[in-house]
Scaffold this active site. Structure first.
Site, PDB file in Angstrom:
ATOM      1  N   HIS B  42       0.821  -1.206   0.000  1.00 18.87           N
ATOM      2  CA  HIS B  42       0.000   0.000   0.000  1.00 18.87           C
ATOM      3  C   HIS B  42       0.860   1.264   0.000  1.00 18.87           C
ATOM      4  CE1 HIS B  42      -3.902   1.941   0.736  1.00 18.87           C
ATOM      5  NE2 HIS B  42      -3.201   2.821   1.441  1.00 18.87           N
ATOM      6  N   HIS B  88     -10.547   2.809  -0.848  1.00 15.18           N
ATOM      7  CA  HIS B  88     -10.675   2.349   0.536  1.00 15.18           C
ATOM      8  C   HIS B  88     -11.484   1.064   0.541  1.00 15.18           C
ATOM      9  CE1 HIS B  88     -10.021   4.248   4.725  1.00 15.18           C
ATOM     10  NE2 HIS B  88      -8.881   4.034   4.124  1.00 15.18           N
TER      11      HIS B  88
END
Ligand SMILES: Nc1ncnc2c1ncn2[C@@H]1O[C@H](COP(=O)(O)OP(=O)(O)O)[C@@H](O)[C@H]1O
Ligand SMILES: [Mg+2]
Lengths: 226, 730, 102, 102
Positions: B42, B88
């Site tokens: 990430h 998200h």
């Protein structure tokens, strides 16, 4: 004479800039007032704008009503001068006891942002003289708690005093008696859910909100010494 | 330290070896935790960086390209905006309301970190088919989360998309894009000037969200995922609203030397990145970090992903003023460290040094992987499979079925929950091809659209990515805007699987080629891997966020038919066999196969130029692009938006192909009869086919070979999604 | 002394509670047949310093009147636990008893 | 038998509760000095049919797991009153006792 408006800002308010812009376009001098201020600048009208004062945590308006500035707002209202609470501003004025009843969660249990038609129920208030009784105005709503409620006694007094200024043509939130906006008994404090500042420009969909803001200016200049 | 701790933190044995080599010793626990978040997929983009580097990112109008908090684009001379999209997905699956809400918070802080004021949000959503109780719970939660957060911070959500397919049932995608207007100086995420101090601004730090990046967003889901749940954070929109106002005041007064948001990886991330970029170092004193929980270990403070925090680098002489401004906005600001010239990030807590590592090792020199990539064998079967292009029994019924399919049907249920008007900039809001937002203090406007046709991408990720860019640009062009820049969010499965990696590299290649051809550089984006549950990945889903420029907001063109008796014109060529991955194939035949629609990118670009010029010349009364459901559906949506029907005859011999083929490069526009010749001439000049197909007006959608009452069709469209979502929730 | 207290704030009886009704329908849809009269309110936990349990109760009642409830539409119940003595009043105490008063 | 039950649903300890923190600041500003650890959750009242009090408790617990709480971030407590016998279980019963379990 240039009318002066104080726009009260709480942590979490978010429509103060839009209100300032819409009023500014009508020639009003506006000043933002932070909620911790004890006093208001010299002004003709007070705007309590929309938003999420204190995050709307606990209950809309519940915490904001205790802010220091609210004493001055109360005094301004008691002096018979104009106060308009838009959306969250109405919720705050309700909690502060300046307007009757309470605003509950929308009956649809969803936040609702959309254009609505509101009918002028009383054109003889400082907030509606530029409109005609029965005239339909296109003004958008944007709220989660716009479902106005009061008990029977209060409602009959509200009717007797002709405090209801605007009614929804197609009620978006379950409000009692389709109330979209109403005044206090004295008629100088208005709470309304629809946002007149968002209906101030044809490019954005409607100019009908200017009738409401403009009525206030007419009232203010009529009071002004010649 | 246990021998396997690094694995629990998501680091491989090789990565641990490499850390030990860099340090010349075993890492402390705090150091290991910092590496684990900074080297997570990430934060480090370790599987994607090599490929993303190939994307076109330059242009005269590009002020800041990829690599900062957000790209910055000069849309018209003197007016710059910041623009970025972020995912998200994982948090929203685990806890839809707060997962989506904190997604909004995160992208807003990215924009804020540039010193820009956030003025618009768009959400790109993917779920399984609505109607299923769990899917509805996810939709309701995600939409409610975006609504509660975006509305409260006073940033309008002006558009987006919502697409439904079973591949997303266990892996919903929640991508949020944000646009900001640059009001003053641009801010940079650099910790320049040893002796300057770090000021941590915003919410207190708790244990929430510890390891969100490394644990949640960098691994697949499995049955044990529920155990990872504490990594979800709760959003506080009030704190974010104050953070926006307070930080913009700091920026406006020129008090910020460097500035960055805290997102994935917590405070580790801005400290490491800002020092690494500036070639400086830092000493961080964790005891100064304001906390909301007692007894937090140093590593917890260092990687906590508590929301609503920013890190500023400030000249010591300005600290008092900075803290006073924070206080006035009811924000906590604390001096938590100092910039050093050492190149090392030194962390102290409880009087001890708990970490001392080279800044570059955490950031710039994170691992880069060139992962194996192999074209999956199943693709042959998919290509050979039926696209579902047979004629329907009843054309009218087919039209109604398409209009009521959740992906095509009205998303009013979603966007009415979003404040899409605040800021007095929304000239065209949700429900249109693209949102048009007038920029504060300017006549100019931007057009914004997000698109990601996963069904094309699964058939051919290269073509799919090109089609995604083309569609997003076309949406923007239909409003009259000129497409100028792209942000993107690439949603994929597990990159350690060669098939997934192949689709990813093909997607990046297609994205790059299309952006090059359309002259829309990529200014940034986000990669979300590991969108897989129980080994099943989502379709490769590149979500393209297109930014368009309009010199004047008053030139914006809407999609709804205006006035009766106006000429209706179909722009572009219809390829009768464009059914691979189509909505028609899915809805009518349950099919997914064949080739995606054939894209001629030059023809596409010509269409966009035509639309832009026609809008500037005020020739268009309305314009709407043809996408899912083809020209038939496009005409119907233009009719609903305008509240009037039409009478047309579409070119072609087979009605269902004329109506439902999804050939790109097309739009249906209307103009007054008087302007028809001018429009035709303009189209000819751009070498775009323009066919007058009929006229606006009436109470029917009359396609010649079939007609449906407007009311009936509109009901199918307006209730198609709303009914399936509300029946099981309410 | 430090007391752990709760205030439950509910819409007054007679005022429609659409949220409660929605939950009720959802429960019935999930197969809970004998469920009824669902009402939803707020549950607020807090700790207060007070010389006695009765004082703590009075304080929290005042908080409700002033802030925690809007008595135009809401009613409330206040409950106060015996003091935990050692000041440890974690919210995750495994088992506790509580007296609620109108 | 018909039981009156409650479920209190709270954010788990350790999870940020911005609403609770804001209320706490407001209470302090109003002069309530000894107040702390304010946390806000949902209070759900309902009636359930069940053969016994224990069954009623188990049913409401299941409801919490399935619908009333999001156990990702919330914990809950269930309480069941003794059956009122005559089926009258008004929400304004002046005084009642309740056992809450974690
Ligand atoms: N999740 C969403 N958030 C906000 N607006 C949405 C969302 N989904 C759809 N919309 C609105 O509905 C319009 C139609 O959506 P979509 O079906 O994706 O259209 P198209 O394929 O033409 O882009 C969008 O342009 C957008 O404005
Ligand atoms: Mg479109």
């Amino acid at each position: 004479m240039t009318a002066r408006a104080a726009i009260v800002v709480f942590p979490g308010s978010n429509c103060e800039g839009d209100c300032a812009r819409a009023l500014g376009a009508l020639g009003v001098a506006t000043e933002l007032v932070w909620h911790t201020d004890e006093g208001l600048p010299d002004c003709d009208l007070v705007v309590v704008p929309g938003g999420f004062a204190h995050g709307d945590y606990l209950r809309t308006g519940a915490i904001a009503r205790f802010s220091p500035v609210m004493g001055a707002v109360r005094a301004h209202a008691a002096a018979g001068k104009l106060v308009i609470g838009i959306c969250n501003g109405w919720q705050i004025l309700c909690e502060a006891g300046l307007l009757p009843g309470a605003l509950r969660r929308n009956s649809g249990l969803k936040f609702v942002c959309k254009w609505t038609d509101i009918r002028v129920a009383n054109a003889a208030t400082p907030f509606s003289t530029r409109a005609e009784e029965g005239q339909v105005l296109r003004v958008p709503v944007n709220h989660f708690e716009g479902n106005w409620y009061c008990d029977r006694d209060v409602l009959s007094r509200v009717h007797a005093n002709r405090q209801i200024v605007f009614r929804y043509a197609d009620n978006p939130n379950g409000a009692l008696d389709d109330v979209a906006g109403l005044t206090n008994e004295a008629g100088n404090v208005l709470g309304m859910m629809p946002h007149p500042e968002r209906a101030s420009e044809a490019l954005l969909g409607s100019e009908d909100g200017r009738l409401i803001l403009g009525s206030m200016l007419d009232h203010v200049s009529a009071l002004a010494p010649a | 330290m246990g021998a396997w701790v690094h694995r629990e933190l998501g680091l491989t044995d090789d990565e641990l070896d490499s850390i030990v080599r860099r340090l010349g010793r075993d890492p402390t626990y705090t150091e290991l935790a910092m590496f684990s978040v900074m080297w997570s997929e990430h934060c480090s983009y370790k599987s994607s960086r090599k490929h993303l580097a190939t994307l076109p990112s330059r242009g005269d109008h590009i002020i800041i390209g990829p690599g900062e908090g957000a790209g910055v684009v000069e849309v018209v001379p003197g007016v710059a905006v910041a623009w970025k999209v972020e995912s998200h997905n994982h948090p929203s699956y685990v806890e839809p309301g707060n997962g989506a809400a904190t997604g909004v918070g995160g992208i807003v802080r990215d924009i804020l970190s540039m010193g820009a004021r956030p003025i618009a949000l768009l959400d790109s959503l993917r779920f399984g088919a609505p109607g299923d109780a769990h899917t509805n719970y996810l939709i309701d939660g995600v939409v409610g989360g975006i609504s509660s957060y975006g509305n409260a911070i006073g940033v309008p959500t002006v558009g987006g998309e919502a697409v439904f397919d079973s591949c997303y049932a266990q892996n919903p995608l929640v991508n949020v894009a944000c646009l900001g207007i640059v009001e003053g100086e641009l801010q940079q995420g650099r910790a320049e000037g040893p002796g300057n101090v770090f000021v941590l601004i915003g919410s207190s730090t708790g244990r929430d969200g510890i390891g969100g990046a490394s644990v949640l967003a960098s691994a697949e889901f499995d049955a044990g995922s529920s155990e990872k749940r504490p990594a979800v954070q709760v959003g506080d929109p009030l704190a974010e609203k104050l953070l926006i106002e307070g930080c913009l005041e700091l920026a406006g007064r020129g008090l910020l030397v460097g500035f960055q948001d805290l997102g994935a990886g917590g405070i580790s991330c801005p400290v490491a990145e800002m020092t690494s970029k500036a070639g400086t170092g830092a000493i961080v004193d964790l005891d100064q970090v304001h906390r909301r929980e007692p007894g937090m270990a140093p590593f917890e403070v260092m990687i906590s992903e508590s929301q609503e925090r920013m890190l500023a680098v400030v000249d010591p002489a300005d600290v008092d003023e900075v803290l006073a401004i924070c206080e006035r906005w009811e924000l906590v600001g604390r001096v938590v460290g100092v910039v050093t010239p050492t190149g090392r990030v030194v962390v102290e807590g409880g009087g001890e040094v708990v970490a001392d590592v080279p800044a570059d090792a955490l950031a710039e020199e994170a691992p880069i992987y060139d992962r194996a990539s192999i074209r999956p064998g199943e693709l042959e079967e998919l290509s050979a499979a039926e696209p579902g292009d047979g004629p329907p029994e009843d054309l009218g019924a087919a039209l109604l079925a398409l209009l009521s399919s959740p992906t095509v049907a009205s998303k009013r249920w979603i966007w009415e929950q979003y404040d899409h008007m605040i800021g007095l900039g929304t000239v065209i809001g949700p429900g249109a091809d693209a949102a048009v937002i007038r920029l504060p203090g300017s006549e100019a406007a931007v057009a914004l659209a997000v698109d990601g046709p996963g069904r094309y991408c699964v058939l051919d990720p290269y073509e799919g990515a090109r089609l995604a860019v083309a569609e997003a640009a076309r949406n923007v062009a239909c409003t009259g805007a000129r497409p100028v820049a792209v942000t993107n969010c690439l949603n994929f499965g597990n990159p350690e699987k060669p098939g997934v990696m192949w689709a990813f590299t093909e997607t990046v290649r297609g994205l790059g080629d299309a952006c090059e051809a359309l002259g829309t550089p990529v200014t940034g984006g986000n990669v979300s891997f590991y969108n897989e549950t129980e080994g099943r990945a989502v379709f490769p889903t590149p979500v393209i966020g297109m930014l368009g420029a309009l010199e004047s907001a008053a030139d914006a063109v809407g999609m709804g038919l205006v006035g009766d008796g106006e000429a209706l014109v179909l722009l572009g060529d219809t390829g009768g066999s464009d059914f691979g991955g189509s909505e028609y194939g899915k809805v009518m035949w349950g099919a997914l196969g064949g080739r995606p629609p054939a894209l001629d990118i030059d023809a596409e670009a010509a269409l966009h130029r035509l639309l832009h010029e026609a809008a500037r010349g005020h020739l268009l009364r309305s314009a709407h692009d043809c996408s899912a459901g083809g020209a038939g559906v496009a005409l119907a949506l233009a009719a609903f938006a305008g509240g009037r029907g039409f009478e047309v005859e579409l070119p072609g011999d087979e009605p269902h192909r004329s109506l439902f083929a999804e050939s790109p490069g097309r739009a249906v526009v209307s103009c007054s009869r008087d302007d028809l010749d001018a429009l035709s001439d303009l189209a000819a000049r751009h070498a775009v086919t323009a066919v007058r197909i009929g006229a606006t007006g009436g109470a029917a959608l009359d396609y010649g070979f079939v007609a449906v009452p407007l009311k009936v069709a509109e009901k199918a469209w307006s209730t198609g999604f709303a009914t399936s979502i509300s029946t099981t929730i309410d | 002394m430090n007391f752990e207290a709760v205030a439950d704030v509910m819409l007054k009886p007679g005022i429609a509670d659409p949220q409660g009704q929605t939950i009720e329908r959802a429960l019935v849809a999930l197969g809970y047949s004998g469920v009824g009269e669902v009402r939803v309110g707020k549950h607020i936990e807090l700790s207060v310093d007070a010389p006695s349990r009765a004082d703590a109760h009075a304080t929290v009642t005042r908080m409700c009147e002033q802030l925690l409830a809007n008595t135009v539409i809401e009613s409330y119940e206040v409950g106060v636990l015996e003091p935990s003595g050692d000041g440890d009043h974690g919210h995750d105490s495994p088992r506790r008893e509580r007296v609620l008063e109108a």
